[in-house]
Structure formats: structure tokens, C-alpha cells
Scaffold this active site. Sequence first.
Site, PDB file in Angstrom:
ATOM      1  N   HIS A   1     -10.803   0.394   1.292  1.00 15.94           N
ATOM      2  CA  HIS A   1     -10.605   1.518   2.211  1.00 15.94           C
ATOM      3  C   HIS A   1     -11.914   1.640   2.987  1.00 15.94           C
ATOM      4  O   HIS A   1     -12.888   2.210   2.494  1.00 15.94           O
ATOM      5  CB  HIS A   1     -10.312   2.784   1.408  1.00 15.94           C
ATOM      6  CG  HIS A   1     -10.255   4.033   2.220  1.00 15.94           C
ATOM      7  ND1 HIS A   1      -9.082   4.726   2.413  1.00 15.94           N
ATOM      8  CD2 HIS A   1     -11.205   4.733   2.902  1.00 15.94           C
ATOM      9  CE1 HIS A   1      -9.319   5.792   3.157  1.00 15.94           C
ATOM     10  NE2 HIS A   1     -10.601   5.816   3.473  1.00 15.94           N
TER      11      HIS A   1
ATOM     12  N   HIS B   1       0.834  -1.205   0.000  1.00 18.24           N
ATOM     13  CA  HIS B   1       0.000   0.000   0.000  1.00 18.24           C
ATOM     14  C   HIS B   1       0.866   1.251   0.000  1.00 18.24           C
ATOM     15  O   HIS B   1       1.234   1.772   1.052  1.00 18.24           O
ATOM     16  CB  HIS B   1      -0.886  -0.028   1.252  1.00 18.24           C
ATOM     17  CG  HIS B   1      -1.983   0.976   1.250  1.00 18.24           C
ATOM     18  ND1 HIS B   1      -3.164   0.773   1.919  1.00 18.24           N
ATOM     19  CD2 HIS B   1      -2.103   2.199   0.686  1.00 18.24           C
ATOM     20  CE1 HIS B   1      -3.953   1.827   1.771  1.00 18.24           C
ATOM     21  NE2 HIS B   1      -3.313   2.709   1.026  1.00 18.24           N
TER      22      HIS B   1
ATOM     23  N   ASP C   1       0.953   2.641   3.798  1.00 19.19           N
ATOM     24  CA  ASP C   1       0.040   3.692   3.333  1.00 19.19           C
ATOM     25  C   ASP C   1       0.827   4.988   3.126  1.00 19.19           C
ATOM     26  O   ASP C   1       0.374   6.084   3.483  1.00 19.19           O
ATOM     27  CB  ASP C   1      -1.113   3.891   4.309  1.00 19.19           C
ATOM     28  CG  ASP C   1      -2.241   4.743   3.726  1.00 19.19           C
ATOM     29  OD1 ASP C   1      -2.204   5.034   2.513  1.00 19.19           O
ATOM     30  OD2 ASP C   1      -3.157   5.128   4.474  1.00 19.19           O
TER      31      ASP C   1
ATOM     32  N   HIS D   1       1.463   5.197  -2.141  1.00 21.58           N
ATOM     33  CA  HIS D   1       0.976   6.199  -3.090  1.00 21.58           C
ATOM     34  C   HIS D   1       2.201   6.867  -3.708  1.00 21.58           C
ATOM     35  O   HIS D   1       2.905   7.617  -3.021  1.00 21.58           O
ATOM     36  CB  HIS D   1       0.095   7.226  -2.387  1.00 21.58           C
ATOM     37  CG  HIS D   1      -1.120   6.623  -1.744  1.00 21.58           C
ATOM     38  ND1 HIS D   1      -2.309   6.447  -2.410  1.00 21.58           N
ATOM     39  CD2 HIS D   1      -1.314   6.123  -0.491  1.00 21.58           C
ATOM     40  CE1 HIS D   1      -3.196   5.874  -1.607  1.00 21.58           C
ATOM     41  NE2 HIS D   1      -2.611   5.668  -0.433  1.00 21.58           N
TER      42      HIS D   1
ATOM     43  N   ARG E   1       1.983   8.737  -6.519  1.00 22.24           N
ATOM     44  CA  ARG E   1       1.483  10.014  -7.053  1.00 22.24           C
ATOM     45  C   ARG E   1       1.710  10.215  -8.548  1.00 22.24           C
ATOM     46  O   ARG E   1       1.308  11.243  -9.089  1.00 22.24           O
ATOM     47  CB  ARG E   1       2.124  11.187  -6.298  1.00 22.24           C
ATOM     48  CG  ARG E   1       1.935  11.175  -4.793  1.00 22.24           C
ATOM     49  CD  ARG E   1       0.493  11.136  -4.377  1.00 22.24           C
ATOM     50  NE  ARG E   1       0.323  11.377  -2.941  1.00 22.24           N
ATOM     51  CZ  ARG E   1      -0.751  11.067  -2.256  1.00 22.24           C
ATOM     52  NH1 ARG E   1      -1.770  10.478  -2.862  1.00 22.24           N
ATOM     53  NH2 ARG E   1      -0.841  11.334  -0.961  1.00 22.24           N
TER      54      ARG E   1
ATOM     55  N   HIS F   1       2.702  14.362   0.758  1.00 25.37           N
ATOM     56  CA  HIS F   1       2.100  15.654   0.449  1.00 25.37           C
ATOM     57  C   HIS F   1       3.195  16.706   0.536  1.00 25.37           C
ATOM     58  O   HIS F   1       4.070  16.639   1.407  1.00 25.37           O
ATOM     59  CB  HIS F   1       0.983  16.010   1.433  1.00 25.37           C
ATOM     60  CG  HIS F   1      -0.211  15.115   1.343  1.00 25.37           C
ATOM     61  ND1 HIS F   1      -1.050  15.105   0.261  1.00 25.37           N
ATOM     62  CD2 HIS F   1      -0.712  14.186   2.213  1.00 25.37           C
ATOM     63  CE1 HIS F   1      -2.017  14.212   0.442  1.00 25.37           C
ATOM     64  NE2 HIS F   1      -1.830  13.644   1.621  1.00 25.37           N
TER      65      HIS F   1
END
Length: 437
Positions: free
Chosen positions: A183, A64, A309, A66, A68, A313
Site C-alpha cells: 500500500h 484485493h 479494493d 476486505h 472484515r 463501511h
Amino acid sequence: MERLLLEGATVLTSRRQSVADVLVVGDRVEDVLTPSGENQEVRAGARAIDLSGLVLGPGLVDLHVHLREPGQEWKEDIASGSRAAAAGGYTAVVAMPNTDPPLDAGYQARYIADRGRQVGLVEVIPAGCITMGMEGKRLSHLDDLLAAGVRIFSDDGLTVTDSGLLRRAMEYVGSRGGVICQHAEDPGLAAGGHLHEGRVSSLLGMTGIPTQAETTVVARDLALAELTGAAYHVQHVSCGETVALIRSARERGVKVTAEVAPHHLVFTESEVLKMDSVAKMYPPLRTEADVKALTQALLEGDIDAVATDHAPHAAHEKDVPFEEAPKGVIGLETAFSAVCSVLGGPALRTVFERMSVAPARIASLERHGNWIEPGIPANLVAVDPNQPWIPQRYRSKSTNSLFTGVPLVGQVRLTIHDGRITYDASRVADPDEEGSP
């Protein structure tokens, strides 16, 4: 063909752990040798790397992350995410499909896998959306995604609320060897929430997200998994009540697996009292009792895997009032250390089971998650389980980590992906400047 001789580590095999030398030829483990200096003809011509005092195990696998890319490369891209993953001891990561545009067709999955191979630091496995555009209205191109090699399906970041739609996805994907991942967060119960609903939300006067937002979705999904016989995976479990639901479903024969994120094993809702938006995530940090329940479930196997996860950002996105900040934290470079700090040295084999063997099995990754034996693909990691350190800087483009400045125990020292060294802590001259542990 390159030959590496990894000398003097405590090697984790399928039966035991003992000090040995491991010979890697090309992309395979050629042999596991006694460290006596015998078999000189086998060792001849190999580049020797001293791993004395370290533990050599299977490379870590993250179900899991991200990355982007495409669409939000200012937060992270496959190259920077792969560097972070290699520094964290990972040889394979599953990239979530909530990109821009969402990954709901086969050509997009092939792009992600190809970019991962071009970078070459870890295997990047694309997950596919359950629904088109993650809109929850109609199924994505499941057949096309399956043909592209996708086996993990999720609308991560959003919950598939339409039970009929989810049932059809489970039936189709489940019959073809795939896994439906959820989710689990009921949008009605979570609406307007910024943190766990409880003591801290009351103190701050903020709308909270109750544990029932998670458990009601998981309970429904487990009933559908029981109905369809599909393999179902619960993403980022955050509360003890969910563990109880999973345990009960397994006793009924439901094919369910689950993951927990490192931050949910370490931090509680009290972290939000600092009003630092780095502590904003979903599912939110919950209570001390939940942390204890999740840790126990991980030790006992009710929770199968640790997954970061990893949610990057940019600094300017998080540098806003708590209520306005996006949710999520990074975790690739600190995950092993966090889990090692929580479970402790005596549980090191369990750490590798939960961070390598089990996640590789869930994602059907035959080249990863293998205890070290002659003939396995050379996806390996060497760690010092007793080395203290304090994370300060990162290879990720983003720095939104809850573990910055937190003392941890356990450090990744060397990562090998398909026989190639992709991270070597001994070659980092200035960890603070280079962004590595």
C-alpha cells in the site's frame, strides 16, 4: 456427479473465441463441443443451460478485497462478501489481512480459508501481514503463514516504511515463492490528507495527498525489489507517474506487477466536489490525466490486473462530515461492468486477461484464470458484454459504492465455482429487492 451443458455461448479458449457448448462434469470442464447437436452420447444426462448471446470465460479473480472478518462483521463478513463476489462473476478473492486482529499467524490464515470453504461460493485466499500487528516494527510469522499456504503478503491500509525491514521481508518471502504487496502511501506526505492535492483540494480548502506520496514509496520499493530479486506488487495504482516507474523497472528486469481499482479508471477528483463521503478513499481519486494514463496502462499491460479494493463501511460510518469519514468503497458487484464500460466490447478478451488470467497468475492460483479447455477446473463466468444496467442495491452488507445510479454496460449472468452454480441472474425475481444486477 452433476453434469452441466452450457449451450450456445461464445467461448474464450486459449487460441480463439467461437460459439460452442461446454460440458461440465463435477468440478471440471469435460469437453468443448460444436453446437451442432452431435455427440449426443456425451451430452446425455446433462442439465442444459442456454447461454446464447453470452460470452463464457474464466471466472474472475480479485487480488484485493476486505471481507472484515474477523472483528468488523457489521461491515461485511465472509458469507456476505462471497455472495457479492459471486454476483460480480468472481470465483476467487484474496482477503486482505487488516482484520481485527490483523492476520499475522498461520492459524488465522487457515481460519479464513476454512470459512471460505464452508460458505462455498468463491475460493477465499488469505493474505498475510508483512509485520506483526501491522505495526511496522518486526516481521510477522512469515514461515508460519507460508506453511499455511499464504503467498500474498501486505500491510494493506498502512505502508511498511522501514526499508531494512521491508528488505528482509522481500528476501525471505521472495525466496519462497511469495509476493510482497505494498500500500504505497508515504505517511508523512499523506498526513492529514482527505483527497488528491490539486485543484479541488484548493477550492475546498482541504489538505490534499500529493501523487508523490505514492511515487516516492514505489520508487524505493522498486529499488529494493531490484536488490533482492523478489516479486513485488503495487496495490491500487492511482497516478500516471507510478506507471512510468513500473515500466522503467520492468525494462531493468525487476519482477514487478501492479493493479488498478475500477473507481480509479472512471472517477476523478471532481467527484469530491459533491462532498459525499462515499468518494473518500485512499489512494484518492486523482485527475483526468491520471485516469487516461491508467486506462492506457491497463490496455497495454503496464498494469497487470484490476483489483476492486472492496472496502465495506456501514452507512452510519460514512454518514458523517467528509473529513471524519473512513476511506474506501465497495466494488465486487460492479467491477466487471465498470471495466467493460471503460475498455469497451472489442477489448473483452483483455478484460478477462486483466480480471482473471493475470491476477490468478500473480497469486499462483492454478485452479483459476484458465482459458476454457477440456480438463480445466470449472471456474467460469458467463457475461453479456453489451447489456446496459444501473446498479442500485447490493449483496454486500454495505452500500458505499460510487457506481450507484451510474449507467454501466456489461453484466454478469452466471457464475460457476468448482462446477457449482453460485450465481444465476435469471433466477433473481426482483433484482432491486434481492440486491443483484
